[in-house]
Structure formats: structure tokens, C-alpha cells
Scaffold this motif. Sequence first.
Motif, short mmCIF file in Angstrom:
data_model
loop_
_atom_site.label_atom_id
_atom_site.label_comp_id
_atom_site.label_asym_id
_atom_site.label_seq_id
_atom_site.Cartn_x
_atom_site.Cartn_y
_atom_site.Cartn_z
N CYS A 1 0.68 -1.21 0.10
CA CYS A 1 0.02 0.25 0.28
C CYS A 1 0.92 1.20 -0.07
N THR A 2 0.31 2.69 -0.55
CA THR A 2 1.03 3.73 -0.61
C THR A 2 1.08 4.71 0.50
N ASP A 3 0.66 3.75 1.95
CA ASP A 3 0.46 4.07 2.86
C ASP A 3 2.46 3.83 3.67
N CYS A 4 2.44 2.45 3.31
CA CYS A 4 3.55 1.43 3.99
C CYS A 4 4.83 1.95 2.91
N GLN A 5 4.78 1.97 1.89
CA GLN A 5 5.67 2.36 1.38
C GLN A 5 6.21 3.90 1.73
N GLN A 6 5.27 4.70 1.96
CA GLN A 6 5.48 6.35 2.50
C GLN A 6 6.04 6.19 3.43
N LEU A 7 5.36 5.53 4.68
CA LEU A 7 6.03 5.30 5.70
C LEU A 7 7.35 4.66 6.44
N THR A 8 7.17 3.49 5.17
CA THR A 8 8.96 2.72 5.41
C THR A 8 9.29 3.51 4.40
N GLY A 9 9.57 4.81 3.60
CA GLY A 9 10.73 5.14 2.27
C GLY A 9 11.18 4.25 1.16
N THR A 10 10.56 2.86 1.11
CA THR A 10 10.63 2.23 0.19
C THR A 10 9.55 1.82 -0.20
N ALA A 11 9.82 0.92 -1.20
CA ALA A 11 8.98 -0.13 -1.92
C ALA A 11 7.42 -0.54 -1.34
N PHE A 12 7.98 -1.66 -0.14
CA PHE A 12 7.28 -2.38 0.58
C PHE A 12 6.99 -2.13 1.98
N ARG A 13 6.56 -3.05 2.76
CA ARG A 13 6.88 -3.00 4.07
C ARG A 13 6.71 -4.96 4.53
N GLN B 1 15.79 -13.04 13.91
CA GLN B 1 14.80 -13.98 13.39
C GLN B 1 14.16 -13.90 12.18
N ARG B 2 14.73 -12.22 11.27
CA ARG B 2 14.15 -12.18 10.01
C ARG B 2 14.51 -12.79 8.66
N GLU B 3 15.52 -13.60 8.80
CA GLU B 3 15.44 -14.73 7.55
C GLU B 3 14.61 -15.71 7.91
N ASP B 4 13.99 -16.13 8.97
CA ASP B 4 13.17 -17.11 8.84
C ASP B 4 11.38 -15.86 8.89
N LEU B 5 11.03 -14.86 8.63
CA LEU B 5 10.25 -14.56 8.29
C LEU B 5 9.94 -14.55 6.76
N VAL B 6 9.67 -15.76 5.64
CA VAL B 6 9.69 -15.82 4.63
C VAL B 6 7.94 -14.89 4.41
N PRO B 7 7.93 -13.89 3.77
CA PRO B 7 6.43 -13.58 3.40
C PRO B 7 6.02 -14.57 2.23
N THR B 8 4.69 -14.83 2.86
CA THR B 8 3.41 -15.66 1.97
C THR B 8 2.59 -14.86 1.42
N GLN B 9 2.45 -14.02 0.91
CA GLN B 9 0.92 -13.64 0.59
C GLN B 9 1.82 -12.14 0.69
N GLN B 10 1.43 -11.42 -0.38
CA GLN B 10 1.48 -10.11 -1.53
C GLN B 10 0.27 -9.16 -0.56
N LYS B 11 0.09 -8.45 -0.17
CA LYS B 11 -1.66 -7.30 -0.17
C LYS B 11 -1.40 -5.96 -0.71
N TRP B 12 -2.27 -5.20 -1.03
CA TRP B 12 -2.28 -4.50 -1.35
C TRP B 12 -1.65 -4.11 -2.98
N LEU C 1 9.40 -3.54 -9.16
CA LEU C 1 9.76 -4.97 -8.18
C LEU C 1 9.98 -5.76 -9.00
N PRO C 2 10.61 -7.49 -8.83
CA PRO C 2 10.47 -8.54 -9.90
C PRO C 2 9.45 -9.31 -8.86
N GLU C 3 8.73 -10.59 -9.28
CA GLU C 3 7.87 -11.39 -9.30
C GLU C 3 8.23 -11.50 -7.67
#
Length: 134
Positions: free
Chosen positions: A28-40, A103-114, A122-124
Motif C-alpha cells: 500500500c502507498t501508506d506503507c511505501q511512504q512510512l518505510t521510505g521504500t517499496a513495501f513493508r 530471526q528475520r531470515e526465517d520470516l519468509v512472506p507467504t502473501q502480498q497485500k495491496w 519490483l520482481p515477482e
Amino acid sequence: MKIDGGCHCGAITDEAEVDPEKTSICHCTDCQQLTGTAFRVTVPAPEDHYRITKGTPKVYIKTGSSGAKRAQAFCGDCGSHLYATSVGDGPKVYGIRAGTARQREDLVPTQQKWHRSALHWLPEFEGVSIVEAQ
């Protein structure tokens, strides 16, 4: 899975019990702006499975396009984003920012929202399901 971590400068630390299979990317555009990058990248933890172990975060209340309010917590010293949660009464779920967990290395995303707001360059992400909006 137990995770622990905190902000970049160490002023705030936390710990939680999470299901790593629920880790997601938000475009979402809010997450992009709040993080200063492409996604959260976030992993949820119910209120009774999350606790701050040191320090006190600052909180910014964001109003989304739906009108819903979200509390955005961050370190007042270094600015690291820690979590977001609902505002008001009722049980809370903390959306812990995956990058703050050791433990961020083990937190692999399973879903993309917005996904409809994803930046075109961005790559797929292979094997990650897509939700166009929330």
C-alpha cells in the motif's frame, strides 16, 4: 515461533510468539511512504503474545483510506518502525515489522497485500500469493 529484536539503536526491545507462515508483504502507498521504500514486511502477533521488554515507543495514529485508524509505533531516538496495531477497544493484533526481529531470515512472506499498488519495477516473488487490495 519465538522472535525477539528491537529498534536499530537498542533503546527499545521486544519479543513475541508468531506463526511465520503468516508473514506478509504490504504494497500500500501508506506503507511505501512510512518505510521510505517499496513495501513493508510484517508478521502478526496477538496482543497476549507480544511484549515490549525495554523502552517505550512513540506512537503515530494513521488514518487509512477506509477511515480506519492504525497506531504506528516507532523508536523516538532512531526512528525504527516496530509495529502497527488497531486503535480503540477490543483485542489487538500487532503487525511486527519483520526487519526488527533477529530471526528475520526465517520470516519468509507467504502473501502480498495491496498488490495493485506494487511498484512496477519490483520482481515477482515466487510462491507468494497476491491480494490486489485489502
